[in-house]
Design an enzyme around this catalytic site. Structure first.
Site, mmCIF file in Angstrom:
data_model
loop_
_atom_site.group_PDB
_atom_site.id
_atom_site.type_symbol
_atom_site.label_atom_id
_atom_site.label_comp_id
_atom_site.label_asym_id
_atom_site.label_seq_id
_atom_site.Cartn_x
_atom_site.Cartn_y
_atom_site.Cartn_z
ATOM 1 N N GLU A 233 0.830 -1.226 0.000
ATOM 2 C CA GLU A 233 0.000 0.000 0.000
ATOM 3 C C GLU A 233 0.856 1.266 0.000
ATOM 4 O O GLU A 233 0.586 2.229 0.705
ATOM 5 C CB GLU A 233 -0.978 0.005 1.188
ATOM 6 C CG GLU A 233 -2.057 -1.053 1.044
ATOM 7 C CD GLU A 233 -3.182 -0.951 2.060
ATOM 8 O OE1 GLU A 233 -3.211 0.001 2.843
ATOM 9 O OE2 GLU A 233 -4.030 -1.853 2.037
HETATM 10 C C1 FAD Z 1 3.113 -9.429 0.303
HETATM 11 C C2 FAD Z 1 2.717 -8.430 -0.702
HETATM 12 C C3 FAD Z 1 1.374 -8.267 -1.018
HETATM 13 C C4 FAD Z 1 0.998 -7.377 -2.020
HETATM 14 N N1 FAD Z 1 -0.323 -7.300 -2.416
HETATM 15 C C5 FAD Z 1 -0.633 -6.571 -3.517
HETATM 16 C C6 FAD Z 1 -1.945 -6.629 -4.083
HETATM 17 O O1 FAD Z 1 -2.828 -7.308 -3.574
HETATM 18 N N2 FAD Z 1 -2.189 -5.919 -5.212
HETATM 19 C C7 FAD Z 1 -1.235 -5.165 -5.806
HETATM 20 O O2 FAD Z 1 -1.512 -4.569 -6.836
HETATM 21 N N3 FAD Z 1 0.008 -5.069 -5.286
HETATM 22 C C8 FAD Z 1 0.337 -5.764 -4.173
HETATM 23 N N4 FAD Z 1 1.607 -5.703 -3.657
HETATM 24 C C9 FAD Z 1 2.578 -4.833 -4.282
HETATM 25 C C10 FAD Z 1 3.046 -3.667 -3.416
HETATM 26 O O3 FAD Z 1 2.091 -2.677 -3.380
HETATM 27 C C11 FAD Z 1 4.381 -3.225 -4.026
HETATM 28 O O4 FAD Z 1 5.338 -4.195 -3.613
HETATM 29 C C12 FAD Z 1 4.794 -1.871 -3.631
HETATM 30 O O5 FAD Z 1 3.990 -0.943 -4.271
HETATM 31 C C13 FAD Z 1 6.270 -1.566 -3.953
HETATM 32 O O6 FAD Z 1 6.654 -1.978 -5.219
HETATM 33 P P1 FAD Z 1 7.993 -2.851 -5.415
HETATM 34 O O7 FAD Z 1 7.930 -3.948 -4.422
HETATM 35 O O8 FAD Z 1 8.100 -3.186 -6.822
HETATM 36 O O9 FAD Z 1 9.154 -1.899 -4.964
HETATM 37 P P2 FAD Z 1 9.892 -0.697 -5.844
HETATM 38 O O10 FAD Z 1 8.835 0.125 -6.435
HETATM 39 O O11 FAD Z 1 10.861 -1.395 -6.728
HETATM 40 O O12 FAD Z 1 10.584 0.086 -4.729
HETATM 41 C C14 FAD Z 1 11.879 -0.228 -4.200
HETATM 42 C C15 FAD Z 1 12.242 0.848 -3.195
HETATM 43 O O13 FAD Z 1 12.374 2.109 -3.847
HETATM 44 C C16 FAD Z 1 11.631 3.091 -3.150
HETATM 45 N N5 FAD Z 1 11.182 4.120 -4.095
HETATM 46 C C17 FAD Z 1 10.516 3.953 -5.266
HETATM 47 N N6 FAD Z 1 10.290 5.143 -5.845
HETATM 48 C C18 FAD Z 1 10.818 6.088 -5.044
HETATM 49 C C19 FAD Z 1 10.888 7.516 -5.076
HETATM 50 N N7 FAD Z 1 10.376 8.236 -6.062
HETATM 51 N N8 FAD Z 1 11.513 8.145 -4.068
HETATM 52 C C20 FAD Z 1 12.028 7.443 -3.036
HETATM 53 N N9 FAD Z 1 11.994 6.110 -2.940
HETATM 54 C C21 FAD Z 1 11.390 5.439 -3.930
HETATM 55 C C22 FAD Z 1 10.481 2.325 -2.501
HETATM 56 O O14 FAD Z 1 9.972 3.029 -1.364
HETATM 57 C C23 FAD Z 1 11.170 1.027 -2.108
HETATM 58 O O15 FAD Z 1 11.795 1.204 -0.875
HETATM 59 C C24 FAD Z 1 1.985 -6.583 -2.655
HETATM 60 C C25 FAD Z 1 3.329 -6.724 -2.292
HETATM 61 C C26 FAD Z 1 3.698 -7.630 -1.345
HETATM 62 C C27 FAD Z 1 5.154 -7.778 -1.020
#
Ligand code: FAD
Length: 759
Positions: free
Chosen positions: A440
């Site tokens: 989220e």
């Molecule tokens: C267990 C689990 C359940 C989930 N359930 C759902 C679901 O039901 N539906 C769904 O659609 N998604 C779901 N997600 C996805 C979740 O919302 C994403 O994992 C999340 O949005 C982050 O994306 P990412 O993991 O690809 O990290 P990335 O986007 O690759 O981020 C990596 C890091 O970079 C940081 N970052 C990125 N951009 C910036 C910026 N501009 N400035 C500073 N820092 C930044 C982030 O904060 C993070 O620390 C789930 C994820 C998990 C792990």
């Protein structure tokens, strides 16, 4: 032709032109995120002069009779059915009976109104259900929370057509449909709007009819409940190259309901999120055709998906993860307080060591603070608000503070928290923390871009009005609106500069505060910091303009200050709403003084790093000319907080209210520690007598007549229960040989990359 105005045409107009370049411009997705939801107490904090009477006047969250019955009935019963160890390590799923119970008792339909067959619960009731479940099994809590959070249910309620609501909501309420929501894809995580999943408007055949619809190709991952979902809420970019629904070719992000049994949908494989086995996995679709009426809200909502998502998130983000985190903090405080009391080293309870008390005090106060903020936020949602900035603060801050509390709990438990097994009640929580941090809206991006970045625009009294005026296509109308907002803003800034200076130079002594008994000085300090915050924000915006958005470290610190102002005002409200309990004053003091330290440090860091130095000097002069001078809670206060959770008392019960209590006589790890705690406290007077006589040995004390046979029996029984409570599990090598646990289905253990294009 508008009449000539000296101020508008000669003074405002050049500023209007210059501001067009200086103020941050908004992308469409940013604008939609900012326009989602509304503002609430955050706007008062941004005003620089919060109205404390208003805060204390907010109606506290309350449960209806039906909600109370549900918590005492089905929720208690469900918790009794949950064995988290078995679920995670043996079954790798919730047991079938639990799935049936969840559906039959409408746990997935807490937000669906009763007229559609749902429970129609308040945000607070929903939060209380999550609280109790979280204290028993994170996998069960996540399973129950997801259909009630951002997903088909919430989206249909907010945006669905009448026909969609009539069809889907009763089916969801009865548990006939299991929903999930797919936004995240491998390429698009935090920057979800950059997804490459696409839908093309075309004609096609659906259930034997030739209809207008959408041909979809997507690849999503991390989707909770996806492996068992019957309906997938899907976010994709809609294109209409043949202009079948309008003149636009790239319509934009759109949300649709995709039954998972349609040809071309692949679903069913699972991820293992930190060894929590709630259903979660990838899914993809290849040339899947859906009719146009599967778009949530129908054709009119095509292209409005981002706004819909942000709007749904504005509420949901304030309930699920904050409730889980507040529960985790309370659970950690409860069990760690009890464990520290029963665990002895160097012949004394470890709860007597000051270094342990430091952690226990922080845990007790964190539990108090998070629950205060959870209740206040739920009350605002139940009052009809959708405060997007507040709920983003709650999500990020609650999960971060849960992390600190769970780490503290692990450290105090030592090996007992580390050794996995049915007796370990912390390991699962510890592994689960990063999930809360990431989902989220991952916390790093939420802290730096959303809490403050969007907050500054959304909750500021004038900024959004000014930005809207600057972007008005009708420049005369824009100038008019800008003229009004800008000069009101100037007045506001001068008033805040003056307030900030007076309040800082008098140490906040004469700042506004309600008649709030012993808490009054805390209000004064918050008034002081609120005006300093509002003043510094204006200076930062004025001097950095759009550049502030890229200065994430500066923005994040402003975000921290705003968060502290919000959370500590919630603590003040809780203390007031609970009848100004004398026994809780130490908890309140700990929360407030810790907040003041963070605020003062963040101001100092902003001033020290602010790129426009003369502005930084002005900030220092008016905000804290002598630097950060506040010291945080005293050791005495920290020890008083620790004492609350290491002794049975009413204040302890207020902290742990709403958590699940396993049956006292069960062999459950939690029950054992609780039993040992109760016994240890009960025999304390006997042990004190023995200690006074310098006879710590039971038999020697009995022989010397210091204790009688009944005392000795009680002591021996306490020793037995304590040794059960501190016990950990061990396993035979055979038991640990989990077949295929580290392998792919074909026996290989290399990473497999799924490429949907090759399907
Ligand atoms: C267990 C689990 C359940 C989930 N359930 C759902 C679901 O039901 N539906 C769904 O659609 N998604 C779901 N997600 C996805 C979740 O919302 C994403 O994992 C999340 O949005 C982050 O994306 P990412 O993991 O690809 O990290 P990335 O986007 O690759 O981020 C990596 C890091 O970079 C940081 N970052 C990125 N951009 C910036 C910026 N501009 N400035 C500073 N820092 C930044 C982030 O904060 C993070 O620390 C789930 C994820 C998990 C792990």
């Amino acid at each position: 032709m508008p009449h000539f105005s000296f101020r508008r045409d000669l003074i405002t107009k050049p500023i209007f032109r210059a501001a067009k370049h200086a103020l941050p411009t908004l992308s469409d997705t940013e604008r939609e995120a900012i326009e989602a939801g509304d503002v609430w107490w955050d706007a008062d904090l941004f005003s620089g002069n919060p109205d404390w009477k208003k805060l204390l006047g907010f109606r506290p969250a309350r449960l209806s009779n039906d909600e109370q019955k549900f918590l005492a009935g089905p929720v208690e019963q469900l918790c009794g059915m949950l064995d988290d160890w078995k679920i995670n390590w043996e079954l790798h799923d919730l047991p079938p009976a639990v799935w049936e119970f969840l559906k039959a008792n409408k746990f997935f339909a807490m937000i669906i109104p009763t007229e559609y067959g749902g429970l129609g619960f308040s945000a607070y009731a929903h939060s209380e259900v999550i609280r109790k479940l979280s204290s028993r099994s994170l996998s069960a809590a996540v399973t129950a929370m997801v259909p009630n959070s951002l997903g088909p249910g919430e989206l249909l309620l907010q945006f669905g057509t009448k026909a969609q609501q009539d069809y889907w909501l009763p089916r969801l309420a009865r548990g006939e449909e299991i929903p999930c929501f797919g936004l995240t894809s491998p390429e698009a995580g935090s920057d979800a709007a950059s997804m490459v999943d696409v839908g093309v408007v075309c004609r096609g055949s659906f259930e034997g009819r030739e209809v207008l619809g959408i041909r979809l190709n997507w690849h999503k991952r991390y989707i909770t409940l996806a492996p068992i979902a019957t309906v997938l809420g899907l976010a994709f970019k809609l294109r209409d190259p043949d202009h079948l629904v309008g003149q636009q070719t790239d319509i934009g992000i759109t949300l649709a309901l995709v039954p998972t049994n349609l040809p071309g949908v692949s679903i069913g494989r699972r991820h293992l999120p930190a060894m929590h086995v709630f259903q979660n996995g990838p899914n993809w679709g290849h040339e899947v055709f859906i009719p146009m009426d599967h778009v949530i809200g129908g054709v009119e909502q095509c292209g409005k998906g981002w706004k819909m998502l942000m709007s749904a998130l504005a509420a949901g983000r304030g309930i699920s993860l904050p409730s889980l985190s507040a529960a985790a903090a309370a659970f950690a405080a409860d069990l760690t307080g009890a464990y520290a009391r029963v665990r002895e080293q160097f012949h004394v309870s470890i709860s007597r060591f000051e270094a342990i008390q430091e952690r226990l005090g922080r845990m007790a106060a964190t539990a108090y603070l998070l629950d205060a903020a959870r209740r206040m936020t739920c009350a605002s949602l139940d009052d009809g608000h959708h405060p997007a900035v507040v709920t983003a603060i709650m999500k990020a801050q609650a999960t971060e503070r849960m992390r600190i509390s769970v780490n503290d709990a692990m450290d105090v438990h030592g090996g007992k928290g580390i050794i996995e097994g049915p007796l370990n009640y912390l390991g699962s929580l510890y592994r689960g923390v990063p999930i809360g941090i990431t989902v989220e809206g991952a916390n790093i991006v939420t802290r730096s871009l959303i809490q403050f970045g969007q907050g500054a625009i959304r909750s500021h009294p004038y900024l959004l009005k000014e930005m809207t005026a600057l972007q008005d296509a009708d420049s005369e109308r824009g100038l008019d609106a800008f003229d009004k907002a800008f000069w009101a803003h100037v007045g506001h800034s001068f008033a805040n500069a003056f307030r900030t200076w007076v309040r800082a130079w008098t140490g906040g002594l004469f700042s506004p505060a309600p008649d709030a008994g012993a808490a009054r000085p805390f209000y004064r300090q918050l008034s002081r910091y609120s005006s300093a915050f509002a003043f510094a924000v204006d200076l930062a915006l004025l001097s950095l303009g759009g550049g502030l958005k890229r200065q994430e470290m500066i923005s994040a610190r402003f975000g921290d200050i705003l968060s502290e102002l919000y959370l500590s005002s919630a603590a003040l409200k809780r203390w007031n709403d609970e009848g100004r309990q004398e026994a809780d004053l130490a908890l309140l003091e700990w929360c407030m003084k810790s907040s003041f330290v963070v605020i003062a440090m963040r101001f100092d860091e902003i001033i020290g790093n602010f790129p426009v130095r003369p502005v930084a000097w002005l900030m220092r002069l008016l905000i804290q000319p002598l630097g950060p001078s506040t010291r945080g809670p005293t050791d005495r206060v920290t020890q008083a907080c620790a004492a609350i959770i290491t002794n049975p008392c009413a204040a302890r019960e207020r902290l742990t209210v709403g958590l699940y209590e396993p049956k006292a006589d069960s062999s459950d790890g939690v029950a054992l520690v609780k039993r040992a705690f109760a016994k240890t406290v009960a025999v304390q007077p006997i042990r004190d007598r023995m200690r006074g006589a310098r006879l710590p040995d039971i038999d020697e004390a009995l022989a010397a007549g210091i204790i009688n046979t009944e005392d000795a029996a009680q002591l021996k029984s306490a020793v037995d229960v304590v040794s059960m409570a501190i016990a950990v599990n061990d396993f035979s090598p055979e038991e640990l040989a989990l077949p295929g646990a580290s392998k792919n289905g074909d026996g290989s253990s290399q990473a497999k990359i799924h490429r949907p294009a090759a399907e």
